[in-house]
Enzyme design. Structure first.
Site, mmCIF file in Angstrom:
data_model
loop_
_atom_site.group_PDB
_atom_site.id
_atom_site.type_symbol
_atom_site.label_atom_id
_atom_site.label_comp_id
_atom_site.label_asym_id
_atom_site.label_seq_id
_atom_site.Cartn_x
_atom_site.Cartn_y
_atom_site.Cartn_z
ATOM 1 N N HIS A 181 0.848 -1.204 0.000
ATOM 2 C CA HIS A 181 0.000 0.000 0.000
ATOM 3 C C HIS A 181 0.876 1.243 0.000
ATOM 4 O O HIS A 181 1.802 1.344 0.805
ATOM 5 C CB HIS A 181 -0.924 0.005 1.233
ATOM 6 N N HIS A 208 -2.955 -5.145 8.168
ATOM 7 C CA HIS A 208 -1.831 -4.215 7.976
ATOM 8 C C HIS A 208 -1.643 -3.439 9.269
ATOM 9 O O HIS A 208 -1.785 -2.219 9.322
ATOM 10 C CB HIS A 208 -2.072 -3.303 6.766
ATOM 11 N N HIS A 252 -5.722 -11.339 5.897
ATOM 12 C CA HIS A 252 -4.548 -12.186 5.564
ATOM 13 C C HIS A 252 -3.574 -12.359 6.730
ATOM 14 O O HIS A 252 -2.517 -11.756 6.769
ATOM 15 C CB HIS A 252 -3.866 -11.762 4.269
ATOM 16 N N ARG A 297 6.602 -14.617 23.075
ATOM 17 C CA ARG A 297 6.369 -13.754 24.239
ATOM 18 C C ARG A 297 5.507 -12.542 23.889
ATOM 19 O O ARG A 297 4.968 -11.901 24.773
ATOM 20 C CB ARG A 297 7.705 -13.278 24.831
ATOM 21 N N ASP A 304 -1.446 -19.812 -0.785
ATOM 22 C CA ASP A 304 -0.800 -20.043 -2.082
ATOM 23 C C ASP A 304 0.553 -20.713 -1.920
ATOM 24 O O ASP A 304 1.242 -20.983 -2.907
ATOM 25 C CB ASP A 304 -0.659 -18.726 -2.868
ATOM 26 N N GLY A 305 0.957 -20.972 -0.676
ATOM 27 C CA GLY A 305 2.260 -21.586 -0.437
ATOM 28 C C GLY A 305 3.401 -20.586 -0.493
ATOM 29 O O GLY A 305 4.555 -20.965 -0.283
ATOM 30 N N ILE A 306 3.094 -19.323 -0.784
ATOM 31 C CA ILE A 306 4.110 -18.268 -0.869
ATOM 32 C C ILE A 306 3.921 -17.261 0.274
ATOM 33 O O ILE A 306 4.857 -16.994 1.029
ATOM 34 C CB ILE A 306 4.035 -17.544 -2.232
ATOM 35 N N ASP A 342 -6.690 -12.706 -2.378
ATOM 36 C CA ASP A 342 -5.969 -11.430 -2.508
ATOM 37 C C ASP A 342 -5.452 -11.283 -3.945
ATOM 38 O O ASP A 342 -4.384 -10.713 -4.187
ATOM 39 C CB ASP A 342 -4.818 -11.335 -1.494
ATOM 40 N N GLY A 364 -0.209 -8.777 -3.368
ATOM 41 C CA GLY A 364 -1.324 -9.622 -3.786
ATOM 42 C C GLY A 364 -0.809 -10.910 -4.401
ATOM 43 O O GLY A 364 0.340 -11.307 -4.187
HETATM 44 ZN ZN ZN Z 1 -3.235 -6.539 2.189
#
Ligand code: ZN
Length: 365
Positions: free
Chosen positions: A127, A179, A200, A211, A232-234, A257, A292
């Protein structure tokens, strides 16, 4: 056509006038689902674009993006606008409220998801810093489902954020924390004020520290929250997905996303005012920041099965029943008489064979 029977072995789903009805199927056009899985249509709470179209760059093309989504099993979605100037949000809302063009078929937009501008500068991801803003009651004064705004992602620790959360919740907007650098205490205060989703998980927030578990720890343990995850595995390692699945089962919502790169040929693409490029390691800004994904929701379903070993039905629920419960859409995400006639037909491995929206076949392989 809004009347259809989906027939597969012991399964018989009859849709009349766009709604699921009790039998009989006789006399209706039918879709043969023998040997296949019949499930509620998939619902994506976070999708920024597809097919080369970025909603923040071209909000007027919302219905074009919606028309692409059935090929990935998606029957309803929240068009998502990343942090943008106000006119972009206004144009997206106007496009949504104007309704689809004549003859349009596609995934039904259930309202906008505004991801920003009230986000933490320290966790902004892709962003743009210059467009972030402090939470402001006057800025959100016109935001409501009736005005096209269904969900807002906000960093709850920002000064004034909790007042904005309460404001939005009082108007029926679903508020998500994302975020954000929120501590456990700040995240819990957000939930007490009405936050009900986490945008996300693990991306755009501090990592889970044993902690200082922060908002991730709250997401994993507070039953009032449902939690978005980009599988997505990423964005999140498969082992991490497997680790958190037992804590999130029944609360996990799969999201894509997705940006313009989903279903688009390779090459540079827009994300708002930025340029992003899709590669084998994800969709990224020039500086390497993840921006994304090019994940489709049906692939997210298959990935969740692969990463956790869960049954396909549980993974489908994470992309249908659970997001619909968050939205309060009682007549979506279920195959029951009276529900909207949105159905996805999958192979036992989770590949999309057909997508039915309101009893009409919107896509077939
Ligand atoms: Zn985002």
């Amino acid at each position: 056509v809004s009347d259809l029977a989906v027939l597969g072995g012991s399964v018989e789903v009859v849709v009349r006038d766009g709604r699921i009805a009790g039998g009989p199927a006789a006399g209706l056009p039918s879709l043969d689902a023998t040997g296949l899985v019949v499930a509620p249509g998939l619902v994506d709470l976070q999708c920024n674009g597809a097919g080369g179209v970025d909603l923040a760059a071209e909000p007027e093309r919302l219905w074009d993006v919606a028309a692409l989504l059935p090929r990935w099993g998606v029957t309803a979605w929240l068009p998502t606008i990343v942090t943008s100037p106000p006119h972009v949000r206004e144009r997206a809302a106007a496009t949504l409220l104007a309704g689809p063009p004549a003859g349009w078929v596609g995934a039904v937009p259930l309202g906008l998801h505004l991801e920003g501008p009230f986000l933490s500068p320290d966790h902004r991801g892709a962003h743009p810093a210059e467009l972030l803003a402090p939470p402001s009651p006057s800025e959100v004064a016109g935001w409501s489902p009736g005005a096209g705004v269904r969900m807002v992602t906000i960093a709850p620790e920002l000064p004034g954020a909790l007042d904005v959360v309460r404001d939005l919740v009082s108007r029926g907007v679903i508020v998500s924390a994302g975020h954000t650098g929120a501590s456990v205490e700040e995240a819990a205060a957000g939930v007490d004020a009405g936050v009900r989703w986490v945008t996300h998980l693990f991306n755009g927030m501090a990592p889970l520290h044993h902690r200082r578990p922060g908002i991730a720890g709250v997401a994993l343990t507070d039953p009032r929250l449902r939690v978005g995850l980009i599988v997505d595995g990423i964005h999140v390692h498969p082992r991490t997905v497997a680790a958190v699945w037992p804590a999130l089962r029944g609360r996990l919502t799969l999201v894509t996303d997705a940006v313009a790169a989903l279903g688009a040929p390779p090459g540079p693409l827009r994300l708002g005012d930025s340029t992003v490029t899709a590669g084998p390691d994800g969709v990224r800004l020039a500086d390497g920041t993840l921006a994304g994904s090019d994940l489709s929701l049906d692939r997210a379903v298959r990935n969740l099965v692969a990463f956790t070993g869960c049954p396909l039905a549980d993974a489908v629920a994470a992309a249908s029943a659970v997001p619909c419960a968050l939205l309060g859409e009682a007549d979506r995400g279920v195959l029951a008489p009276g529900a909207v006639g949105d159905v996805v037909v999958l192979t036992p491995a989770g590949e999309v064979v057909a997508t039915v929206i309101g009893g009409a076949v919107a896509w077939r392989s």
